[in-house]
Scaffold this motif. Sequence first.
Motif, PDB file in Angstrom:
ATOM      1  N   GLY A 192      51.429  54.523  37.166  1.00 12.54           N
ATOM      2  CA  GLY A 192      51.532  53.144  36.679  1.00 12.54           C
ATOM      3  C   GLY A 192      50.302  52.346  37.091  1.00 12.54           C
ATOM      4  N   LEU A 193      49.890  52.486  38.339  1.00 12.34           N
ATOM      5  CA  LEU A 193      48.730  51.742  38.833  1.00 12.34           C
ATOM      6  C   LEU A 193      47.447  52.207  38.121  1.00 12.34           C
ATOM      7  CD1 LEU A 193      48.608  49.590  41.096  1.00 12.34           C
ATOM      8  CD2 LEU A 193      47.490  51.323  42.479  1.00 12.34           C
ATOM      9  N   ALA A 194      47.366  53.524  37.910  1.00 17.13           N
ATOM     10  CA  ALA A 194      46.176  54.067  37.233  1.00 17.13           C
ATOM     11  C   ALA A 194      46.064  53.525  35.811  1.00 17.13           C
ATOM     12  CB  ALA A 194      46.241  55.590  37.205  1.00 17.13           C
ATOM     13  N   LYS A 195      47.193  53.209  35.205  1.00 15.09           N
ATOM     14  CA  LYS A 195      47.160  52.753  33.808  1.00 15.09           C
ATOM     15  C   LYS A 195      46.999  51.238  33.692  1.00 15.09           C
ATOM     16  CE  LYS A 195      51.034  54.497  32.538  1.00 15.09           C
ATOM     17  NZ  LYS A 195      52.165  54.633  31.646  1.00 15.09           N
ATOM     18  N   THR A 196      47.140  50.528  34.813  1.00 12.46           N
ATOM     19  CA  THR A 196      47.081  49.066  34.754  1.00 12.46           C
ATOM     20  C   THR A 196      45.933  48.536  35.606  1.00 12.46           C
ATOM     21  OG1 THR A 196      48.790  48.989  36.476  1.00 12.46           O
ATOM     22  CG2 THR A 196      49.527  48.774  34.190  1.00 12.46           C
ATOM     23  N   LYS A 197      46.231  48.260  36.883  1.00 16.43           N
ATOM     24  CA  LYS A 197      45.248  47.608  37.755  1.00 16.43           C
ATOM     25  C   LYS A 197      43.983  48.449  37.950  1.00 16.43           C
ATOM     26  CE  LYS A 197      45.561  45.685  42.186  1.00 16.43           C
ATOM     27  NZ  LYS A 197      46.367  45.802  43.384  1.00 16.43           N
ATOM     28  N   LEU A 198      44.149  49.757  38.032  1.00 12.09           N
ATOM     29  CA  LEU A 198      42.986  50.607  38.311  1.00 12.09           C
ATOM     30  C   LEU A 198      42.505  51.341  37.061  1.00 12.09           C
ATOM     31  CD1 LEU A 198      44.064  52.035  41.795  1.00 12.09           C
ATOM     32  CD2 LEU A 198      42.577  50.097  41.305  1.00 12.09           C
ATOM     33  N   ARG A 199      42.782  50.743  35.923  1.00  8.73           N
ATOM     34  CA  ARG A 199      42.497  51.388  34.644  1.00  8.73           C
ATOM     35  C   ARG A 199      41.008  51.641  34.414  1.00  8.73           C
ATOM     36  NH1 ARG A 199      42.099  48.804  29.692  1.00  8.73           N
ATOM     37  NH2 ARG A 199      42.351  50.231  27.955  1.00  8.73           N
ATOM     38  N   GLU A 200      40.170  50.734  34.941  1.00 10.68           N
ATOM     39  CA  GLU A 200      38.728  50.852  34.673  1.00 10.68           C
ATOM     40  C   GLU A 200      37.999  51.714  35.689  1.00 10.68           C
ATOM     41  OE1 GLU A 200      37.535  49.763  31.918  1.00 10.68           O
ATOM     42  OE2 GLU A 200      39.308  48.641  31.312  1.00 10.68           O
ATOM     43  N   GLU A 201      38.728  52.379  36.540  1.00  9.32           N
ATOM     44  CA  GLU A 201      38.089  53.210  37.567  1.00  9.32           C
ATOM     45  C   GLU A 201      37.255  54.336  36.956  1.00  9.32           C
ATOM     46  OE1 GLU A 201      38.088  53.380  41.064  1.00  9.32           O
ATOM     47  OE2 GLU A 201      38.738  51.302  40.837  1.00  9.32           O
ATOM     48  N   ALA A 202      36.247  54.746  37.721  1.00  9.64           N
ATOM     49  CA  ALA A 202      35.415  55.849  37.238  1.00  9.64           C
ATOM     50  C   ALA A 202      36.175  57.156  37.368  1.00  9.64           C
ATOM     51  CB  ALA A 202      34.132  55.911  38.055  1.00  9.64           C
ATOM     52  N   GLU A 203      35.684  58.139  36.633  1.00 12.13           N
ATOM     53  CA  GLU A 203      36.243  59.497  36.656  1.00 12.13           C
ATOM     54  C   GLU A 203      36.425  59.985  38.093  1.00 12.13           C
ATOM     55  OE1 GLU A 203      35.128  62.505  33.948  1.00 12.13           O
ATOM     56  OE2 GLU A 203      36.936  63.209  34.941  1.00 12.13           O
ATOM     57  N   GLY A 204      37.560  60.576  38.351  1.00 10.81           N
ATOM     58  CA  GLY A 204      37.782  61.197  39.668  1.00 10.81           C
ATOM     59  C   GLY A 204      38.476  60.293  40.671  1.00 10.81           C
ATOM     60  N   ALA A 205      38.615  58.983  40.351  1.00  7.31           N
ATOM     61  CA  ALA A 205      39.287  58.087  41.302  1.00  7.31           C
ATOM     62  C   ALA A 205      40.677  58.643  41.583  1.00  7.31           C
ATOM     63  CB  ALA A 205      39.380  56.691  40.725  1.00  7.31           C
ATOM     64  N   LEU A 206      41.093  58.460  42.831  1.00 11.94           N
ATOM     65  CA  LEU A 206      42.332  59.101  43.277  1.00 11.94           C
ATOM     66  C   LEU A 206      43.263  58.051  43.877  1.00 11.94           C
ATOM     67  CD1 LEU A 206      43.779  61.785  43.996  1.00 11.94           C
ATOM     68  CD2 LEU A 206      42.446  61.796  46.122  1.00 11.94           C
ATOM     69  N   ILE A 207      44.501  58.093  43.469  1.00  6.27           N
ATOM     70  CA  ILE A 207      45.503  57.154  43.987  1.00  6.27           C
ATOM     71  C   ILE A 207      46.607  57.981  44.637  1.00  6.27           C
ATOM     72  CG2 ILE A 207      47.101  55.287  43.373  1.00  6.27           C
ATOM     73  CD1 ILE A 207      45.387  55.120  40.701  1.00  6.27           C
ATOM     74  N   LEU A 208      46.907  57.636  45.879  1.00  2.00           N
ATOM     75  CA  LEU A 208      47.931  58.370  46.628  1.00  2.00           C
ATOM     76  C   LEU A 208      48.939  57.392  47.177  1.00  2.00           C
ATOM     77  CD1 LEU A 208      45.343  60.433  48.639  1.00  2.00           C
ATOM     78  CD2 LEU A 208      46.948  61.429  47.006  1.00  2.00           C
ATOM     79  N   ALA A 209      50.179  57.820  47.270  1.00  4.04           N
ATOM     80  CA  ALA A 209      51.196  56.942  47.874  1.00  4.04           C
ATOM     81  C   ALA A 209      52.109  57.768  48.764  1.00  4.04           C
ATOM     82  CB  ALA A 209      52.011  56.262  46.773  1.00  4.04           C
ATOM     83  N   GLU A 210      52.505  57.166  49.872  1.00 11.19           N
ATOM     84  CA  GLU A 210      53.473  57.844  50.759  1.00 11.19           C
ATOM     85  C   GLU A 210      54.864  57.812  50.131  1.00 11.19           C
ATOM     86  OE1 GLU A 210      52.664  59.525  53.344  1.00 11.19           O
ATOM     87  OE2 GLU A 210      50.653  58.774  53.808  1.00 11.19           O
ATOM     88  N   SER A 211      55.119  56.789  49.324  1.00  8.28           N
ATOM     89  CA  SER A 211      56.402  56.745  48.605  1.00  8.28           C
ATOM     90  C   SER A 211      56.230  55.949  47.319  1.00  8.28           C
ATOM     91  CB  SER A 211      57.496  56.115  49.470  1.00  8.28           C
ATOM     92  OG  SER A 211      57.199  54.772  49.708  1.00  8.28           O
ATOM     93  N   GLN A 212      57.095  56.227  46.350  1.00 10.69           N
ATOM     94  CA  GLN A 212      57.073  55.490  45.078  1.00 10.69           C
ATOM     95  C   GLN A 212      58.478  54.937  44.828  1.00 10.69           C
ATOM     96  OE1 GLN A 212      54.116  57.596  42.018  1.00 10.69           O
ATOM     97  NE2 GLN A 212      55.786  58.945  42.556  1.00 10.69           N
ATOM     98  N   THR A 213      58.517  53.719  44.334  1.00 11.79           N
ATOM     99  CA  THR A 213      59.835  53.140  44.032  1.00 11.79           C
ATOM    100  C   THR A 213      60.220  53.358  42.568  1.00 11.79           C
ATOM    101  OG1 THR A 213      58.761  51.041  43.580  1.00 11.79           O
ATOM    102  CG2 THR A 213      59.658  51.342  45.809  1.00 11.79           C
ATOM    103  N   ALA A 214      59.235  53.685  41.740  1.00 14.84           N
ATOM    104  CA  ALA A 214      59.540  53.935  40.328  1.00 14.84           C
ATOM    105  C   ALA A 214      58.705  55.112  39.816  1.00 14.84           C
ATOM    106  CB  ALA A 214      59.274  52.681  39.495  1.00 14.84           C
TER     107      ALA A 214
END
Length: 267
Positions: free
Chosen positions: A37-59
């Motif tokens: 969800g974050l990759a598709k919204t707030k971090l949508r313009e990130e360059a190739e290879g950007a990585l998003i990790l979470a210890e937990s997800q609520t959705a």
Amino acid sequence: MSEETKEQFCETKIRSYLKRNQMRNIYIYDEIESTNGLAKTKLREEAEGALILAESQTAGHGRMGRSFFSPRGDGLYMTMEIKPQIPAEESVFLTVIAALAVYDAIHHLYGIETQIKWVNDIYFHGKKLCGILVEGEFDAEGNIFRAALGIGVNLCAPKQGFPEEIRSKACALSEISRNKVSKNRFVAEIINGFEERMKRKGYRQQLSEYREKSCLIGKEVEVVSYVGAEPKKARVLSVDDTARLVISWENGETTALSSGDVSIILK
Ligand code: BTN
């Protein structure tokens, strides 16, 4: 391992294991709705290879609007931004290649042979260990130019057990391997494998490996064509060269299923 001693994601450690440690951004969250969800919204313009990790997800979510159980510290919840520039009809190969990369990383680090359940799940003896969700954006020519490649792996079984609805269908790496593996190394190994496989010429050549690791070929299954549809019995014949699942229905007719359309229940 107790809650207190569970390893946290660490950017420095992940970078130390990455082979292609380019200027990629790494974002680590304690809790978010969904890394995809974050990759598709707030971090949508990130360059190739950007990585998003979470210890937990609520959705945390998967294919066909299903939720993905994502409790704190018990799993690996990651999304990588990719810019593949491939035609829409080949986008399924991103899932194929990600599944092979996860298979390889588990085999190498945990020493176990898993199986791939078309199109996006990793199983161990009939139980789900990992789900993969690729969500892409397409340009006017129909090429996929940006995608969120999300991977969720059950690392440890939750102390209170998996929720009732998935208890008989889910398993975790801690239950099936004695190896103690750093999750930071595991993340990097998946990325290294994925990037190396993406560089190889021709995605289709990797389908033979994918078929070898399939837990569906030759099996009786039930096919659910849309959420809520009545399951229909079929036998899986193969995965064709465009990564569609070829099945024969009970009346002998054969069909090639595209991944967007269906979910398969392994019997
Ligand atoms: C599926 O089971 O159909 C796929 C599950 C994919 C889950 C991962 S966890 C990280 C990323 N964020 C999400 O919301 N989904 C993916």
